[in-house]
Design a protein around this motif. Structure first.
Motif, PDB file in Angstrom:
ATOM      1  N   LYS A  54       7.753  -1.798   6.639  1.00 30.20           N
ATOM      2  CA  LYS A  54       7.304  -1.795   5.231  1.00 30.20           C
ATOM      3  C   LYS A  54       5.947  -2.476   5.092  1.00 30.20           C
ATOM      4  CE  LYS A  54      11.589  -0.611   3.611  1.00 30.20           C
ATOM      5  NZ  LYS A  54      11.797   0.675   3.112  1.00 30.20           N
ATOM      6  N   ARG A  55       5.877  -3.494   4.228  1.00 27.50           N
ATOM      7  CA  ARG A  55       4.616  -4.219   4.019  1.00 27.50           C
ATOM      8  C   ARG A  55       4.581  -5.549   4.766  1.00 27.50           C
ATOM      9  NH1 ARG A  55       1.030  -2.896   0.057  1.00 27.50           N
ATOM     10  NH2 ARG A  55       1.506  -0.974  -1.027  1.00 27.50           N
ATOM     11  N   PRO A  58       2.545  -4.389  10.292  1.00 27.03           N
ATOM     12  CA  PRO A  58       1.763  -3.149  10.267  1.00 27.03           C
ATOM     13  C   PRO A  58       2.232  -2.118  11.283  1.00 27.03           C
ATOM     14  CG  PRO A  58       0.492  -4.922  11.252  1.00 27.03           C
ATOM     15  CD  PRO A  58       1.760  -5.530  10.757  1.00 27.03           C
ATOM     16  N   SER A  63      -2.352   4.328  13.151  1.00 23.04           N
ATOM     17  CA  SER A  63      -3.051   3.171  12.583  1.00 23.04           C
ATOM     18  C   SER A  63      -4.568   3.299  12.710  1.00 23.04           C
ATOM     19  CB  SER A  63      -2.589   1.900  13.302  1.00 23.04           C
ATOM     20  OG  SER A  63      -3.399   0.809  12.950  1.00 23.04           O
ATOM     21  N   VAL A  90      -3.440  -0.722   3.575  1.00 19.37           N
ATOM     22  CA  VAL A  90      -2.414  -1.668   3.140  1.00 19.37           C
ATOM     23  C   VAL A  90      -2.698  -3.025   3.783  1.00 19.37           C
ATOM     24  CG1 VAL A  90       0.073  -2.193   3.160  1.00 19.37           C
ATOM     25  CG2 VAL A  90      -0.708   0.175   2.934  1.00 19.37           C
ATOM     26  N   GLU A  91      -2.647  -4.098   2.982  1.00 17.77           N
ATOM     27  CA  GLU A  91      -2.881  -5.432   3.524  1.00 17.77           C
ATOM     28  C   GLU A  91      -1.582  -6.028   4.055  1.00 17.77           C
ATOM     29  OE1 GLU A  91      -4.008  -9.682   1.748  1.00 17.77           O
ATOM     30  OE2 GLU A  91      -5.658  -8.233   1.588  1.00 17.77           O
ATOM     31  N   PHE A  92      -1.669  -6.604   5.253  1.00 12.38           N
ATOM     32  CA  PHE A  92      -0.552  -7.298   5.885  1.00 12.38           C
ATOM     33  C   PHE A  92      -0.981  -8.734   6.119  1.00 12.38           C
ATOM     34  CE2 PHE A  92      -0.055  -2.870   6.866  1.00 12.38           C
ATOM     35  CZ  PHE A  92       1.314  -2.649   6.758  1.00 12.38           C
TER      36      PHE A  92
END
Length: 144
Positions: A54-55, A58, A63, A90-92
């Protein structure tokens, strides 16, 4: 005299074949090393198919981070990561533990090459020299 030369020729041919089979055995035993290392050291977090979580963690499959940050991937594996990173928009922001003590330069190369060529990724293959140079740049090469 001719009869004596034939067995010598056959013995030499057999020796060459045996040596070749021995060398091929070495390569085939290491053929899937990257996949095995990934399964042991990476899949618990990044998933068996590089899907991430999920979030939280990563993905490695598909990717964009792998191509945009190629020059730092070896150091990322060796040193780990703290702080945010952006993957596919998306930020991880989870901690990735370092592999400082348990993976050699060669093993990191094999893991990176497995990731670069799995799950639809079509990244350029790493050489051991390239990985060792990256690791020297961050003070983390073990020379193996």
């Amino acid at each position: 005299m001719k009869m004596l030369q034939q067995p010598v020729w056959m013995l030499r041919a057999l020796a060459v074949l045996a040596g070749g089979a021995s060398v091929m055995g070495c390569f085939s035993n290491r053929q899937n090393e990257g996949a095995k290392l990934y399964e042991t050291h990476c899949s618990n977090c990044h998933g068996a198919k590089g899907e991430g979580l999920k979030r939280l963690i990563p993905p490695l499959a598909g990717s964009d981070y792998l191509t945009k940050n190629r020059q730092g991937l070896a150091c990322l594996v060796r040193k780990g990561l703290k702080g945010p990173l952006l993957v596919n928009g998306v930020e991880f922001n989870q901690v990735m533990p370092p592999a400082d003590t348990h993976l050699t330069d060669s093993q990191i190369t094999n893991i990176l090459n497995f990731v670069q060529t799995s799950w639809g990724n079509q990244g350029e293959i790493f050489t051991i020299r390239e990985v060792s140079e990256q690791l020297r740049g961050c003070g983390a090469s073990d020379g193996r």
